[in-house]
Design a protein around this motif. Structure first.
Motif, PDB file in Angstrom:
ATOM      1  N   LEU A   2       0.846  -1.197   0.058  1.00 10.03           N
ATOM      2  CA  LEU A   2      -0.117  -0.058  -0.091  1.00 10.03           C
ATOM      3  C   LEU A   2       0.825   1.248  -0.019  1.00 10.03           C
ATOM      4  CD1 LEU A   2      -3.042  -0.818   2.399  1.00 10.03           C
ATOM      5  CD2 LEU A   2      -2.534  -1.676   0.071  1.00 10.03           C
ATOM      6  N   ILE A   3       0.479   2.094  -0.916  1.00  6.28           N
ATOM      7  CA  ILE A   3       1.041   3.531  -0.690  1.00  6.28           C
ATOM      8  C   ILE A   3       0.062   4.480  -0.282  1.00  6.28           C
ATOM      9  CG2 ILE A   3       1.691   5.546  -2.388  1.00  6.28           C
ATOM     10  CD1 ILE A   3       2.490   3.282  -4.761  1.00  6.28           C
ATOM     11  N   ASN A   4      -0.893   4.471  -0.283  1.00  8.56           N
ATOM     12  CA  ASN A   4      -2.014   5.351   0.399  1.00  8.56           C
ATOM     13  C   ASN A   4      -3.217   4.551   0.364  1.00  8.56           C
ATOM     14  OD1 ASN A   4      -3.092   6.022  -2.099  1.00  8.56           O
ATOM     15  ND2 ASN A   4      -1.659   7.507  -2.239  1.00  8.56           N
ATOM     16  N   GLU A   5      -4.317   5.249   0.633  1.00  6.45           N
ATOM     17  CA  GLU A   5      -5.597   4.610   0.490  1.00  6.45           C
ATOM     18  C   GLU A   5      -6.201   4.247  -0.645  1.00  6.45           C
ATOM     19  OE1 GLU A   5      -6.792   9.107   1.005  1.00  6.45           O
ATOM     20  OE2 GLU A   5      -4.944   7.675   1.861  1.00  6.45           O
ATOM     21  N   LYS A   6      -5.778   4.586  -1.683  1.00  2.00           N
ATOM     22  CA  LYS A   6      -6.198   4.593  -3.109  1.00  2.00           C
ATOM     23  C   LYS A   6      -5.449   3.994  -4.006  1.00  2.00           C
ATOM     24  CE  LYS A   6     -10.392   6.252  -2.669  1.00  2.00           C
ATOM     25  NZ  LYS A   6     -11.550   5.429  -3.028  1.00  2.00           N
ATOM     26  N   SER A   7      -4.014   3.789  -3.587  1.00  3.07           N
ATOM     27  CA  SER A   7      -2.956   3.170  -4.624  1.00  3.07           C
ATOM     28  C   SER A   7      -2.037   2.178  -4.122  1.00  3.07           C
ATOM     29  CB  SER A   7      -2.266   4.351  -5.258  1.00  3.07           C
ATOM     30  OG  SER A   7      -1.575   5.219  -4.418  1.00  3.07           O
ATOM     31  N   TYR A   8      -1.171   1.322  -4.733  1.00  6.92           N
ATOM     32  CA  TYR A   8      -0.276   0.430  -4.427  1.00  6.92           C
ATOM     33  C   TYR A   8       0.607  -0.022  -5.368  1.00  6.92           C
ATOM     34  CZ  TYR A   8      -3.702  -2.453  -7.074  1.00  6.92           C
ATOM     35  OH  TYR A   8      -4.465  -2.860  -8.113  1.00  6.92           O
ATOM     36  N   PHE A   9       1.740  -0.682  -4.895  1.00  8.58           N
ATOM     37  CA  PHE A   9       2.775  -1.226  -5.681  1.00  8.58           C
ATOM     38  C   PHE A   9       2.409  -2.547  -5.760  1.00  8.58           C
ATOM     39  CE2 PHE A   9       6.836  -3.305  -5.970  1.00  8.58           C
ATOM     40  CZ  PHE A   9       7.132  -2.709  -7.164  1.00  8.58           C
ATOM     41  N   HIS A  10       2.680  -3.212  -6.897  1.00  6.96           N
ATOM     42  CA  HIS A  10       2.152  -4.472  -7.164  1.00  6.96           C
ATOM     43  C   HIS A  10       3.211  -5.541  -7.586  1.00  6.96           C
ATOM     44  CE1 HIS A  10      -1.392  -7.098  -9.097  1.00  6.96           C
ATOM     45  NE2 HIS A  10      -0.808  -7.859  -8.096  1.00  6.96           N
ATOM     46  N   VAL A  11       3.333  -6.648  -7.220  1.00 12.15           N
ATOM     47  CA  VAL A  11       4.121  -7.734  -7.925  1.00 12.15           C
ATOM     48  C   VAL A  11       3.528  -9.012  -7.986  1.00 12.15           C
ATOM     49  CG1 VAL A  11       6.226  -9.108  -7.702  1.00 12.15           C
ATOM     50  CG2 VAL A  11       6.285  -6.925  -6.994  1.00 12.15           C
ATOM     51  N   ASP A  12       3.347  -9.742  -9.152  1.00 14.31           N
ATOM     52  CA  ASP A  12       2.447 -10.791  -9.472  1.00 14.31           C
ATOM     53  C   ASP A  12       3.195 -11.720 -10.165  1.00 14.31           C
ATOM     54  OD1 ASP A  12      -0.716 -11.846  -9.374  1.00 14.31           O
ATOM     55  OD2 ASP A  12       0.462 -12.277 -11.567  1.00 14.31           O
ATOM     56  N   LEU A  13       3.194 -12.963  -9.879  1.00 12.06           N
ATOM     57  CA  LEU A  13       3.684 -14.367 -10.601  1.00 12.06           C
ATOM     58  C   LEU A  13       2.536 -15.223 -10.626  1.00 12.06           C
ATOM     59  CD1 LEU A  13       5.941 -13.050  -8.273  1.00 12.06           C
ATOM     60  CD2 LEU A  13       7.182 -15.336  -9.106  1.00 12.06           C
ATOM     61  N   LYS A  14       2.595 -15.878 -11.962  1.00 13.14           N
ATOM     62  CA  LYS A  14       1.569 -16.816 -12.503  1.00 13.14           C
ATOM     63  C   LYS A  14       2.626 -17.597 -13.245  1.00 13.14           C
ATOM     64  CE  LYS A  14      -2.691 -14.403 -12.894  1.00 13.14           C
ATOM     65  NZ  LYS A  14      -2.089 -12.911 -12.608  1.00 13.14           N
ATOM     66  N   LYS A  15       2.573 -19.252 -12.668  1.00  7.60           N
ATOM     67  CA  LYS A  15       3.050 -20.065 -13.517  1.00  7.60           C
ATOM     68  C   LYS A  15       2.082 -21.040 -14.032  1.00  7.60           C
ATOM     69  CE  LYS A  15       6.113 -23.361 -14.548  1.00  7.60           C
ATOM     70  NZ  LYS A  15       7.272 -23.034 -15.627  1.00  7.60           N
ATOM     71  N   TYR A  16       2.009 -21.016 -15.451  1.00  5.48           N
ATOM     72  CA  TYR A  16       0.869 -21.596 -16.355  1.00  5.48           C
ATOM     73  C   TYR A  16       1.560 -23.101 -16.531  1.00  5.48           C
ATOM     74  CZ  TYR A  16      -1.103 -17.237 -17.282  1.00  5.48           C
ATOM     75  OH  TYR A  16      -1.789 -15.731 -17.114  1.00  5.48           O
ATOM     76  N   LYS A  17       0.368 -23.881 -16.592  1.00  6.29           N
ATOM     77  CA  LYS A  17       0.399 -25.299 -17.405  1.00  6.29           C
ATOM     78  C   LYS A  17      -0.340 -25.306 -18.386  1.00  6.29           C
ATOM     79  CE  LYS A  17       2.045 -29.469 -16.569  1.00  6.29           C
ATOM     80  NZ  LYS A  17       3.405 -29.776 -16.489  1.00  6.29           N
TER      81      LYS A  17
END
Length: 224
Positions: A175-190
């Motif tokens: 969370l950066i503030n009540e309306k925004s955020y930093f995001h990291v996402d990982l998906k491993k596909y089969k």
């Protein structure tokens, strides 16, 4: 080749800028009670990210050798809707383009051009909301991969079979503030595809290819 390298350098520079910005951006105070309300039933989270899709290729071909598929890095938009405080549905928007070749075949190394990949994925996520700023999640998804606008390279024609697959997901929102955020996402596909290659006078070749890519995305998001 020069244009391709320039594109890759600029995209990686953008990804680096995201990370640096997250580190130095002024962050307003996020109180515990505000954090508990950041993710709630009916909330929409929209993220703008840089995505790297890197296939982990295993293949069986009718002419020996193995398939090679290059990674690609592109912009990505993701949308999440919260069914409850902890459970969300996510979809992603974007496509990648990959250079394809066959190495060590009976015909030698063969340039198979490139193909664009549209991997629409619906993911069901469970979000942990006990943290102050760091909010991790896990999920599983169903994917249907579509191949389009393919360039056959040295072959006369190359076709790829569209098919369903699965995705295993983990990531976090910071969370950066009540309306925004930093995001990291990982998906491993089969996922896998059957490929038909028309090599002209050299005949027809087939390949069964497990793609199983790892998708890593980094960026920022906003709550609505």
């Amino acid at each position: 080749m020069k244009n391709y390298r320039s594109k890759k350098i600029s995209v990686y520079s953008l990804a680096s800028a995201f990370i640096v910005a997250a580190a130095i951006l002024p962050i307003s105070d996020v109180k515990s009670d505000e954090n508990s309300n950041f993710k709630y039933k009916g909330a929409w989270l929209v993220g703008l990210k840089v995505l790297n899709l890197n296939p982990d290729v295993k293949s069986v071909t009718s002419i020996g050798g193995e398939a090679k598929i290059a990674a690609d890095t592109v912009p990505e938009l993701d949308i999440r809707y919260f069914l409850t405080e902890n459970i969300a549905i996510e979809t992603i928007l974007g496509y990648t383009e990959h250079r394809v070749s066959a190495a060590g075949t009976e015909l030698g190394d063969v340039n198979l051009g490139s193909t664009k990949v549209l991997p629409p994925t619906i993911t069901l996520q469970y979000h942990f909301t006990d943290g102050r700023r760091f909010l991790p999640y896990v999920g599983v998804g169903l994917n249907y991969t579509v191949y389009f606008d393919s360039d056959p390279g040295d072959a006369l024609e190359v076709s790829y079979k569209d098919d369903f697959g699965f995705a295993f997901n983990l990531g976090f929102d910071y969370l950066i503030n009540e309306k925004s955020y930093f995001h990291v996402d990982l998906k491993k596909y089969k996922l896998s595809t059957d490929t038909l290659i028309n090599a002209g006078d050299a005949g027809i070749a087939t390949a069964s290819v497990d793609l199983d890519p790892l998708a890593i995305s980094v960026g920022f998001g906003w709550k609505f």
